[in-house]
Every structure is written in structure tokens, then in C-alpha cells.
Design an enzyme around this catalytic site. Structure first.
Site, PDB file in Angstrom:
ATOM      1  N   GLU A 163       0.973  -1.199   0.070  1.00  0.00           N
ATOM      2  CA  GLU A 163      -0.022  -0.455  -0.623  1.00  0.00           C
ATOM      3  C   GLU A 163       1.213   1.257  -0.444  1.00  0.00           C
ATOM      4  O   GLU A 163       0.946   2.028  -0.892  1.00  0.00           O
ATOM      5  CB  GLU A 163      -1.519  -0.414   1.012  1.00  0.00           C
ATOM      6  CG  GLU A 163      -1.205   1.153   1.286  1.00  0.00           C
ATOM      7  CD  GLU A 163      -2.822   1.555   1.049  1.00  0.00           C
ATOM      8  OE1 GLU A 163      -3.468   1.412   0.374  1.00  0.00           O
ATOM      9  OE2 GLU A 163      -2.811   2.798   1.747  1.00  0.00           O
ATOM     10  N   THR A 179       2.502  -8.980  -0.151  1.00  0.00           N
ATOM     11  CA  THR A 179       2.647  -8.020   1.386  1.00  0.00           C
ATOM     12  C   THR A 179       2.078  -9.693   1.784  1.00  0.00           C
ATOM     13  O   THR A 179       1.544  -9.913   1.405  1.00  0.00           O
ATOM     14  CB  THR A 179       1.856  -6.831   2.076  1.00  0.00           C
ATOM     15  OG1 THR A 179       1.754  -7.059   2.658  1.00  0.00           O
ATOM     16  CG2 THR A 179       0.309  -6.664   1.163  1.00  0.00           C
ATOM     17  N   ASP A 237       0.683  -9.636   4.438  1.00  0.00           N
ATOM     18  CA  ASP A 237      -0.139  -9.134   5.518  1.00  0.00           C
ATOM     19  C   ASP A 237      -2.127  -9.254   3.923  1.00  0.00           C
ATOM     20  O   ASP A 237      -3.111  -8.987   4.677  1.00  0.00           O
ATOM     21  CB  ASP A 237      -0.509  -7.208   5.877  1.00  0.00           C
ATOM     22  CG  ASP A 237       0.542  -6.929   5.614  1.00  0.00           C
ATOM     23  OD1 ASP A 237       1.146  -8.088   7.160  1.00  0.00           O
ATOM     24  OD2 ASP A 237       0.710  -6.000   6.006  1.00  0.00           O
TER      25      ASP A 237
HETATM   26  O1  F6P Z   1       3.605  -5.107   6.012  1.00  0.00           O
HETATM   27  C1  F6P Z   1       3.604  -6.290   5.793  1.00  0.00           C
HETATM   28  C2  F6P Z   1       5.365  -6.160   7.732  1.00  0.00           C
HETATM   29  O2  F6P Z   1       5.907  -7.045   7.449  1.00  0.00           O
HETATM   30  C3  F6P Z   1       3.787  -6.047   8.624  1.00  0.00           C
HETATM   31  O3  F6P Z   1       3.147  -7.444   8.760  1.00  0.00           O
HETATM   32  C4  F6P Z   1       4.502  -5.460  10.140  1.00  0.00           C
HETATM   33  O4  F6P Z   1       3.404  -4.621  10.839  1.00  0.00           O
HETATM   34  C5  F6P Z   1       5.126  -4.663   9.696  1.00  0.00           C
HETATM   35  O5  F6P Z   1       5.344  -5.158   8.518  1.00  0.00           O
HETATM   36  C6  F6P Z   1       5.978  -4.125  10.296  1.00  0.00           C
HETATM   37  O6  F6P Z   1       7.300  -3.918   9.497  1.00  0.00           O
HETATM   38  P1  F6P Z   1       9.172  -3.010   9.820  1.00  0.00           P
HETATM   39  O7  F6P Z   1       9.053  -4.189   8.789  1.00  0.00           O
HETATM   40  O8  F6P Z   1       9.265  -1.854   9.505  1.00  0.00           O
HETATM   41  O9  F6P Z   1       9.063  -3.795  11.245  1.00  0.00           O
END
Ligand code: F6P
Length: 380
Positions: free
Chosen positions: A120, A142, A144
Site C-alpha cells: 500500500e 505483502t 498482510d
Molecule cells: O507490512 C508487512 C509487515 O510485516 C507488517 O505485517 C508489520 O506490521 C510490518 O511490516 C513491520 O514493519 P517493519 O519491517 O518496518 O518492522
């Protein structure tokens, strides 16, 4: 023969499936037979570290920009992560807009098109650049699976496999110690990972951000399970799930370039609540980044391949401002502007059982319908 220079980058959180997509962008664009047939000679330029790679100056250009060849990418689809690297850099960050530099550098590199593999946030930047006249094509990724307009995002299947395998491992120790394990998955504001991971792994309770849970109800269900003879139980909680009247659990106050605070903490919180209320030995466990790791599953390799090929087809057709997607069982494409600004979330009426805090137990049956099996299902 026309000439086309295509840039490719990966942005946001990494996941399995990115390398297969990069490989197939390169292999398709540089395929001799296709180039001759289409009358287009292509070059593919790899941009490192997401949008950060387009913020280069004369001294750093070499570090961030690499022409990609078929030979270089040949084996990439076997590997997780991204060979191009990634960051959460936002060139349109509030109060720190560096989008002019990105636009200048796209011009400097002579890019006719830019293939952006992202979620996104990354695709949101792509959308803004498209409005400034950049020829963008998006590829959804993703773990997610929260992007609108597509039924699949790269990385999701591999992450589900990780969750399922980890729960299998957890079961033996949970059984030995007669423990309740609360397992925290990623997923941010979407419950897909917890829901489908919980369904795949057979979790007893699944908590998702789309439906605020009651701690009392969770405790009741746990006691009900125990009374029914369960020696242990697995509760899957999405990092974004929250108790009714409460807020998401955040790990820290420092937000990333896109304004997201890191989520986390629900597993520990809930394990403690269960321990206090039921007296059962309960532990919280955070799956964390291993959900994004490992080699891509067969499905992610294949979807990465299809998405990569489809992206190049769109470049050739000069059908820009699109994201390739998977819709109703087919590879398709949609306007990138319809993807950003609205997440795809679990429908709690049709995809979640709010009584049992679990996946749905009926596929065809609807309470309001008189006939338990509707006419079309009889054809199956
Ligand atoms: O968007 C993918 C994701 O793994 C989410 O599930 C999680 O909240 C976030 O990224 C973690 O982000 P970062 O890699 O910045 O810690």
C-alpha cells in the site's frame, strides 16, 4: 526497433516472492524471441533499496543503480527477501518532500517505465508519481494481503506456510506442558494472516483486527476447551487485534516515513489475562519476522512469475498507471489509483465466526436462507 528502458524496484517490508517477480520482469523484457516479435529492444535497470535508490546523487548513483541481465537473475526465484534490497523510504514524507529529486533521477536514468513491487505505501508513492507523468506499473506484494483490487499479494502463501509449520512445532511443547499458547502474527490492520494462518494450523481461537474481542469471552472459550478435554490450546492473535473498548498494542512511538507505529504486544497481554482469570499456564509468543523469511513457496514462485510477465506485457502495451492483480482465479490488471487509500479487510459476516472467534464453519449455509444448501452448491 523501438527501445525501452525499464526500471524495477522493491519497496516496503520484504517477503518471499519478490525475487521471482524481479526475475520474470527481467526474463520477459529481455527475451530475444519476444523482443523480435514485439519490435522492442528492452533494457532493465535494477534500483536498490526501494524509493531510496531514486534519491541518488553523482556520488551514490553507482551504489543504487544496476543494469540487470538474464544471467544475473536466473536463480533468484529460489531465494526469499529481495536481491534489490528494500526500505520504507517515502519521497513524499510530510515536511520532507523529496519527490522532485526522484522525478529528476527517473529522467536522468532515461526510464520509459518503472515496475514497482510493493504494498500500500510503496504503491501509494507510485500513484503520486503516475500523476506527475511517470509510466508506472505495480506488482502487489505483502504478507498482510491487505491490498484492494487483488485476491493475492506476493509473500502471503509463504508466510502462511511458516505460521503453519511453527504451530506444528509449538503443539508438541504445548502438549507436554499443558499450556495455552497465544501466538502473535503480523498483518498490521488486516486479519488475513491470523485468520488463514489459524485456519491452516487449526488454532482454537483466532483474533483479528476486524472484530474487537472480549477478554472474558476468550477466557470462557479457553475453559470450555479444557472442559471438553483439550490438554493445551493455540490462540492465534493478529498484531492489530484489540479488546473491545481498547486500542491496538504498539511496541514503540516512533513512526516510519509513512506514519505507521510498530504494532505488537497482544500475545503477552492476553497470555497474562488468561493466566490470571483461569489459572492455566499461558505463554505469549511473537512469530515476528520469520513470517517474512524463507524461500518462496511454489505458489509464490509461480505468482511472482505471472505477475512479472504481466507487468512487462503492460509496459509493452503502454498501458500505464496499472497494477497487475489476481482476480477471480485469473491474472488481470486494475487502475493503481483504485488500490491505494483503502485496505482489503476480512469480512466478519462471511469470513469469520464471531461466536467462536474462529474461521467460518459454514460455506454455503446462510442463517436467513430457508434451504440449508442453496441450489448452485448442488452442482459441485
Ligand atoms: O507490512 C508487512 C509487515 O510485516 C507488517 O505485517 C508489520 O506490521 C510490518 O511490516 C513491520 O514493519 P517493519 O519491517 O518496518 O518492522
Amino acid at each position: 526497433m523501438k527501445r525501452r528502458r525499464i526500471g524495477v524496484l522493491t519497496g516496503g517490508g520484504d517477503c518471499a516472492g519478490l525475487n521471482p517477480a524481479i526475475k520474470w520482469v527481467v526474463k520477459t523484457a529481455l527475451d530475444d524471441r519476444l523482443q523480435a516479435e514485439r519490435g522492442i529492444q528492452c533494457e532493465v535497470i535494477g534500483i536498490h533499496d526501494g524509493w531510496k535508490g531514486l534519491l541518488f546523487d553523482e556520488t551514490t548513483q553507482e551504489e543504487y543503480i544496476t543494469p540487470l541481465t538474464r544471467e544475473m537473475v536466473n536463480t533468484w526465484d529460489r531465494y526469499g527477501g529481495t536481491m534489490l534490497g528494500t526500505t520504507r523510504t517515502n519521497p513524499y514524507e510530510k515536511g520532507k518532500d523529496r519527490s522532485r529529486l526522484v522525478l529528476n533521477n527517473i529522467g536522468k536514468l532515461g526510464l520509459d517505465a518503472l515496475v514497482i513491487i510493493g504494498g500500500e505505501d510503496t504503491l501509494g508513492v507510485a500513484c503520486k508519481l503516475a500523476r506527475e507523468g511517470v509510466n508506472v506499473i505495480g506488482i502487489p506484494k505483502t504478507i498482510d494481503k491487505d491490498l484492494s483490487e487483488t485476491d493475492y499479494t506476493l509473500g502471503f502463501d509463504t508466510a502462511l506456510n511458516v505460521i503453519t509449520e511453527e504451530v506444528d512445532k509449538l503443539r508438541t511443547t504445548a502438549g507436554s506442558h499443558k499450556r495455552i499458547f497465544v501466538l502473535e502474527t503480523m498483518g498490521r490492520y488486516a486479519g488475513w494472516l491470523a485468520l488463514e494462518g489459524g485456519e491452516s494450523a487449526g488454532a482454537y481461537i483466532i483474533l483479528i483486527p476486524e472484530y474487537d474481542f472480549s477478554v472474558d469471552k476468550v477466557n470462557e472459550l479457553v475453559m470450555e476447551g479444557k472442559a471438553a478435554g483439550a490438554r493445551y490450546n493455540i490462540i492465534m492473535a493478529a498484531e492489530g487485534a484489540k479488546p473491545a473498548g481498547g486500542r491496538e498494542f504498539v511496541k514503540g512511538e516512533v513512526a516510519d516515513d509513512f506514519g505507521h507505529k510498530p504494532l505488537g504486544g497482544i500475545a503477552e497481554y492476553l497470555a497474562e489475562q488468561i493466566r490470571k482469570a483461569t489459572g492455566l499456564d499461558s505463554r505469549g509468543i511473537v512469530l515476528g519476522y520469520i513470517q517474512r523469511g524463507g524461500a518462496p513457496s511454489a505458489y509464490d514462485r509461480r505468482m511472482g512469475r505471472y505477475f512479472g510477465i504481466a507487468a512487462v506485457d503492460l509496459v509493452v502495451a503502454e498501458d500505464f498507471g496499472k497494477m497487475v492483480c489476481f482476480k477471480a482465479g485469473k491474472i488481470a490488471c486494475c487502475d493503481i489509483q483504485n488500490v491505494v487509500g483503502r485496505l482489503s479487510l476480512v469480512n466478519t459476516e462471511t469470513q469469520y465466526d464471531i461466536e467462536r472467534y474462529n474461521g467460518r464453519r459454514t460455506i454455503f449455509y446462510r442463517k436467513e436462507e430457508k434451504s440449508k444448501v442453496p441450489a448452485d452448491s448442488k452442482r459441485c
